[in-house]
Design a protein around this motif. Structure first.
Motif, PDB file in Angstrom:
ATOM      1  N   GLU A 166      32.344  17.189 -14.509  1.00  0.00           N
ATOM      2  CA  GLU A 166      31.141  16.348 -14.456  1.00  0.00           C
ATOM      3  C   GLU A 166      31.504  14.946 -13.969  1.00  0.00           C
ATOM      4  O   GLU A 166      32.448  14.335 -14.462  1.00  0.00           O
ATOM      5  CB  GLU A 166      30.495  16.284 -15.843  1.00  0.00           C
ATOM      6  N   GLN A 167      30.752  14.417 -13.011  1.00  0.00           N
ATOM      7  CA  GLN A 167      31.076  13.134 -12.394  1.00  0.00           C
ATOM      8  C   GLN A 167      29.907  12.155 -12.362  1.00  0.00           C
ATOM      9  O   GLN A 167      30.107  10.971 -12.108  1.00  0.00           O
ATOM     10  CB  GLN A 167      31.569  13.352 -10.953  1.00  0.00           C
ATOM     11  N   ARG A 168      28.709  12.611 -12.640  1.00  0.00           N
ATOM     12  CA  ARG A 168      27.526  11.789 -12.413  1.00  0.00           C
ATOM     13  C   ARG A 168      27.186  10.940 -13.638  1.00  0.00           C
ATOM     14  O   ARG A 168      27.175  11.432 -14.766  1.00  0.00           O
ATOM     15  CB  ARG A 168      26.354  12.701 -12.065  1.00  0.00           C
ATOM     16  N   HIS A 169      26.914   9.665 -13.419  1.00  0.00           N
ATOM     17  CA  HIS A 169      26.315   8.809 -14.446  1.00  0.00           C
ATOM     18  C   HIS A 169      24.807   9.086 -14.479  1.00  0.00           C
ATOM     19  O   HIS A 169      24.169   9.201 -13.431  1.00  0.00           O
ATOM     20  CB  HIS A 169      26.551   7.332 -14.134  1.00  0.00           C
ATOM     21  N   VAL A 170      24.245   9.178 -15.671  1.00  0.00           N
ATOM     22  CA  VAL A 170      22.812   9.444 -15.838  1.00  0.00           C
ATOM     23  C   VAL A 170      22.194   8.305 -16.624  1.00  0.00           C
ATOM     24  O   VAL A 170      22.736   7.881 -17.654  1.00  0.00           O
ATOM     25  CB  VAL A 170      22.576  10.789 -16.557  1.00  0.00           C
ATOM     26  N   ARG A 171      21.046   7.814 -16.167  1.00  0.00           N
ATOM     27  CA  ARG A 171      20.270   6.804 -16.860  1.00  0.00           C
ATOM     28  C   ARG A 171      18.795   7.203 -16.762  1.00  0.00           C
ATOM     29  O   ARG A 171      18.231   7.219 -15.666  1.00  0.00           O
ATOM     30  CB  ARG A 171      20.463   5.410 -16.250  1.00  0.00           C
ATOM     31  N   ILE A 172      18.166   7.543 -17.895  1.00  0.00           N
ATOM     32  CA  ILE A 172      16.767   7.982 -17.895  1.00  0.00           C
ATOM     33  C   ILE A 172      16.008   7.217 -18.960  1.00  0.00           C
ATOM     34  O   ILE A 172      16.410   7.174 -20.126  1.00  0.00           O
ATOM     35  CB  ILE A 172      16.661   9.496 -18.173  1.00  0.00           C
ATOM     36  N   ASP A 173      14.892   6.623 -18.573  1.00  0.00           N
ATOM     37  CA  ASP A 173      13.986   5.952 -19.510  1.00  0.00           C
ATOM     38  C   ASP A 173      12.964   6.973 -19.977  1.00  0.00           C
ATOM     39  O   ASP A 173      12.019   7.293 -19.254  1.00  0.00           O
ATOM     40  CB  ASP A 173      13.306   4.770 -18.830  1.00  0.00           C
ATOM     41  N   THR A 174      13.139   7.514 -21.176  1.00  0.00           N
ATOM     42  CA  THR A 174      12.246   8.565 -21.656  1.00  0.00           C
ATOM     43  C   THR A 174      10.871   8.024 -22.059  1.00  0.00           C
ATOM     44  O   THR A 174       9.977   8.809 -22.367  1.00  0.00           O
ATOM     45  CB  THR A 174      12.868   9.318 -22.844  1.00  0.00           C
ATOM     46  N   ARG A 175      10.694   6.716 -22.041  1.00  0.00           N
ATOM     47  CA  ARG A 175       9.365   6.131 -22.303  1.00  0.00           C
ATOM     48  C   ARG A 175       8.489   6.173 -21.058  1.00  0.00           C
ATOM     49  O   ARG A 175       7.276   5.907 -21.139  1.00  0.00           O
ATOM     50  CB  ARG A 175       9.510   4.691 -22.767  1.00  0.00           C
ATOM     51  N   ASP A 176       9.056   6.473 -19.908  1.00  0.00           N
ATOM     52  CA  ASP A 176       8.311   6.535 -18.652  1.00  0.00           C
ATOM     53  C   ASP A 176       7.525   7.846 -18.605  1.00  0.00           C
ATOM     54  O   ASP A 176       8.125   8.933 -18.623  1.00  0.00           O
ATOM     55  CB  ASP A 176       9.289   6.466 -17.478  1.00  0.00           C
ATOM     56  N   PRO A 177       6.194   7.798 -18.548  1.00  0.00           N
ATOM     57  CA  PRO A 177       5.414   9.043 -18.515  1.00  0.00           C
ATOM     58  C   PRO A 177       5.801   9.969 -17.366  1.00  0.00           C
ATOM     59  O   PRO A 177       5.677  11.193 -17.480  1.00  0.00           O
ATOM     60  CB  PRO A 177       3.969   8.548 -18.357  1.00  0.00           C
ATOM     61  N   ALA A 178       6.301   9.392 -16.273  1.00  0.00           N
ATOM     62  CA  ALA A 178       6.690  10.221 -15.129  1.00  0.00           C
ATOM     63  C   ALA A 178       7.903  11.098 -15.425  1.00  0.00           C
ATOM     64  O   ALA A 178       8.178  12.049 -14.676  1.00  0.00           O
ATOM     65  CB  ALA A 178       6.975   9.329 -13.917  1.00  0.00           C
ATOM     66  N   ALA A 179       8.637  10.796 -16.492  1.00  0.00           N
ATOM     67  CA  ALA A 179       9.816  11.593 -16.852  1.00  0.00           C
ATOM     68  C   ALA A 179       9.441  12.872 -17.598  1.00  0.00           C
ATOM     69  O   ALA A 179      10.303  13.731 -17.804  1.00  0.00           O
ATOM     70  CB  ALA A 179      10.769  10.761 -17.706  1.00  0.00           C
ATOM     71  N   TRP A 180       8.173  13.007 -17.976  1.00  0.00           N
ATOM     72  CA  TRP A 180       7.723  14.136 -18.786  1.00  0.00           C
ATOM     73  C   TRP A 180       6.875  15.097 -17.966  1.00  0.00           C
ATOM     74  O   TRP A 180       6.204  14.699 -17.027  1.00  0.00           O
ATOM     75  CB  TRP A 180       6.903  13.638 -19.972  1.00  0.00           C
ATOM     76  N   ARG A 181       6.912  16.380 -18.363  1.00  0.00           N
ATOM     77  CA  ARG A 181       6.039  17.376 -17.753  1.00  0.00           C
ATOM     78  C   ARG A 181       5.486  18.286 -18.852  1.00  0.00           C
ATOM     79  O   ARG A 181       6.103  18.445 -19.919  1.00  0.00           O
ATOM     80  CB  ARG A 181       6.795  18.215 -16.718  1.00  0.00           C
ATOM     81  N   ARG A 182       4.350  18.874 -18.575  1.00  0.00           N
ATOM     82  CA  ARG A 182       3.716  19.776 -19.529  1.00  0.00           C
ATOM     83  C   ARG A 182       4.228  21.195 -19.303  1.00  0.00           C
ATOM     84  O   ARG A 182       4.277  21.671 -18.175  1.00  0.00           O
ATOM     85  CB  ARG A 182       2.205  19.729 -19.348  1.00  0.00           C
ATOM     86  N   GLU A 183       4.658  21.860 -20.389  1.00  0.00           N
ATOM     87  CA  GLU A 183       5.054  23.257 -20.353  1.00  0.00           C
ATOM     88  C   GLU A 183       4.290  23.987 -21.441  1.00  0.00           C
ATOM     89  O   GLU A 183       4.711  23.999 -22.604  1.00  0.00           O
ATOM     90  CB  GLU A 183       6.555  23.425 -20.549  1.00  0.00           C
ATOM     91  N   GLY A 184       3.139  24.564 -21.086  1.00  0.00           N
ATOM     92  CA  GLY A 184       2.293  25.204 -22.082  1.00  0.00           C
ATOM     93  C   GLY A 184       1.755  24.177 -23.056  1.00  0.00           C
ATOM     94  O   GLY A 184       1.160  23.170 -22.659  1.00  0.00           O
ATOM     95  N   ARG A 185       1.988  24.371 -24.351  1.00  0.00           N
ATOM     96  CA  ARG A 185       1.487  23.448 -25.369  1.00  0.00           C
ATOM     97  C   ARG A 185       2.423  22.273 -25.606  1.00  0.00           C
ATOM     98  O   ARG A 185       2.079  21.344 -26.329  1.00  0.00           O
ATOM     99  CB  ARG A 185       1.305  24.210 -26.694  1.00  0.00           C
ATOM    100  N   ARG A 186       3.623  22.306 -25.022  1.00  0.00           N
ATOM    101  CA  ARG A 186       4.586  21.252 -25.294  1.00  0.00           C
ATOM    102  C   ARG A 186       4.813  20.375 -24.078  1.00  0.00           C
ATOM    103  O   ARG A 186       4.518  20.753 -22.941  1.00  0.00           O
ATOM    104  CB  ARG A 186       5.909  21.837 -25.765  1.00  0.00           C
ATOM    105  N   GLU A 187       5.359  19.174 -24.320  1.00  0.00           N
ATOM    106  CA  GLU A 187       5.787  18.278 -23.256  1.00  0.00           C
ATOM    107  C   GLU A 187       7.307  18.201 -23.277  1.00  0.00           C
ATOM    108  O   GLU A 187       7.914  18.161 -24.349  1.00  0.00           O
ATOM    109  CB  GLU A 187       5.201  16.880 -23.448  1.00  0.00           C
ATOM    110  N   VAL A 188       7.910  18.164 -22.082  1.00  0.00           N
ATOM    111  CA  VAL A 188       9.364  18.213 -21.962  1.00  0.00           C
ATOM    112  C   VAL A 188       9.844  17.101 -21.042  1.00  0.00           C
ATOM    113  O   VAL A 188       9.279  16.882 -19.969  1.00  0.00           O
ATOM    114  CB  VAL A 188       9.830  19.579 -21.416  1.00  0.00           C
TER     115      VAL A 188
END
Length: 222
Positions: free
Chosen positions: A115-137
């Motif tokens: 593994e070589q990649r640095h990851v930075r994700i703001d999980t407060r950003d609505p664009a980071a989420w998607r709907r999968e049935g009844r849940r959000e991921v």
């Protein structure tokens, strides 16, 4: 040091069982959830920074995964308020600190060497989420070995639609029930590969950090 070090067995630390202990660094405390080794360990922890506390720059040969739970966590790459997910690959280094105090969830020495990649994700950003049935991921990381995400579930929904090959979760909001027993926000659960789980979101629903697929090889090694 061995804490919840048998990865073939279920491990649970309920929020009311969390015990903060001093780390070798002034102003930094931790709750050890699992650990194999001394200070340079394969470890999963909650870490609490007092205001103006910091570590000297150090190397992470096996990588580091961080979810900021409260306050603002800082290192040389930036300042990260609650909700940020950071992934620093094997061989990376940083100088972590917190000006105002912070609590983070940390996993050390648990990454594949490739593994070589640095990851930075703001999980407060609505664009980071998607709907999968009844849940959000909110997907945080995925490769052929492991899958890491946040999930928001409605009350009483099953957490697993199909049984994973081992799983680990941290309750970020609401609660969950495992075999009928409730675990509140801040609780940590690790289920070994091959174990079925009667695991559901509780009466309040639940928001979870969830990692799957990473325990099969560990269970074989330990």
């Amino acid at each position: 040091m061995l804490i919840n070090a048998d990865f073939t067995r279920r491990a649970i630390v309920a929020s009311q069982q969390c015990q903060w202990v001093a780390s070798p660094q002034d102003g930094v405390e931790r709750v050890m959830l699992d650990r194999v080794g001394a200070e340079q360990a394969r470890a999963t922890s909650l870490v609490r920074y007092a205001p103006d506390s910091r570590f000297p720059r150090h190397l992470h040969p096996g990588g580091e995964e961080i979810l900021v739970l409260s306050g603002t966590f800082s290192d040389g790459s930036g300042d990260y308020p609650a909700g940020w997910y950071l992934r620093n690959p094997p061989g990376s280094s940083h100088q972590p600190s917190s000006a105002g105090g912070a609590v983070i969830f940390v996993k050390l020495q648990q990454m594949q060497g490739r593994e070589q990649r640095h990851v930075r994700i703001d999980t407060r950003d609505p664009a980071a989420w998607r709907r999968e049935g009844r849940r959000e991921v909110c997907t945080l990381f995925r490769d052929e070995t492991e899958q890491v995400c946040l999930q928001r579930l409605a009350p009483h929904d099953a957490i697993f639609e199909t049984l994973p090959d081992g799983a680990e979760l941290l309750v970020l909001a609401g609660n969950v029930t495992l075999d009928g027993k409730a675990y509140e926000c801040g609780s940590w659960v690790r289920l070994p590969a091959g174990e079925s789980a009667n695991l559901y979101a509780g009466d309040q629903g639940a928001t979870l950090y969830l990692k799957t697929g990473h325990l099969a090889d560990v269970a074989a090694e330990e």
